[in-house]
Design a protein around this motif. Structure first.
Motif: not given
Length: 181
Positions: A125-153
């Motif tokens: 994950l990029p350096e940003a105040p809302w992400f933990p330092p040196n964070a990594e996410q899985s491709m599964r997390w990515l897909m779940l996050h995209l589902i969440e993002e689109v569903a919310r909107h």
């Protein structure tokens, strides 16, 4: 959810995640069914959100997350100064153009997700105040996050569309099916 997501082939987790993402995309796409660009840019509530702006935002967001996972430079760089532009049509942009852009992004998402060796593979994950330092996410997390993002909107879009002309998600599903017949 006014549409049924068909079951994936047994053990096809990628297919299931992609199908649920596509179902949520469909809800958002249907929100502009039969509207002009002018209608789709209206903001009928206390919010600054419009249907056209939501479409543009989710398309850009999906593209950005896939690029982040691919670890390539962002095609569209958003920051605090221009973030608001992801929620509005600019210049010659149209709803049809944004939908076509999102279709290309969606095809790229599917191609990428089907090509990764393992959904457990990670990306930083990029350096940003809302992400933990040196964070990594899985491709599964990515897909779940995209589902969440689109569903919310898509939920926001349901409210905006009903505020514009009284049409609900169920009505729009029926209209879409009738148009395809």
């Amino acid at each position: 959810m006014p549409t049924h997501v068909p079951a994936e082939a047994h053990g096809d987790e990628r297919g299931a995640l992609l199908a649920f993402l596509e179902a949520q995309r469909g809800g958002l796409r249907r929100s502009v069914l039969g509207l002009t660009d002018e209608q789709a840019t209206r903001k009928p509530s206390a919010s600054e959100l419009s249907l056209a702006g939501l479409l543009k935002h989710v398309a850009e967001t999906e593209q950005g997350w896939i690029e982040r996972a691919q670890q390539v430079p962002q095609s569209i760089e958003r920051n605090m100064e221009n973030w608001h532009l992801s929620f509005q049509l600019e210049g010659e942009e149209t709803v049809a153009g944004v939908l076509a852009f999102w279709d290309r992004v969606a095809k790229g998402t599917e191609k990428f997700i089907r090509s990764v060796p393992d959904l457990n593979d990670t990306f930083p994950l990029p350096e940003a105040p809302w992400f933990p330092p040196n964070a990594e996410q899985s491709m599964r997390w990515l897909m779940l996050h995209l589902i969440e993002e689109v569903a919310r909107h898509a939920g926001h879009a349901d409210i905006i569309r009903e505020s514009l002309d009284g049409k609900t998600a169920f009505t729009l599903v029926d209209e879409e099916r009738a148009a395809q017949s």
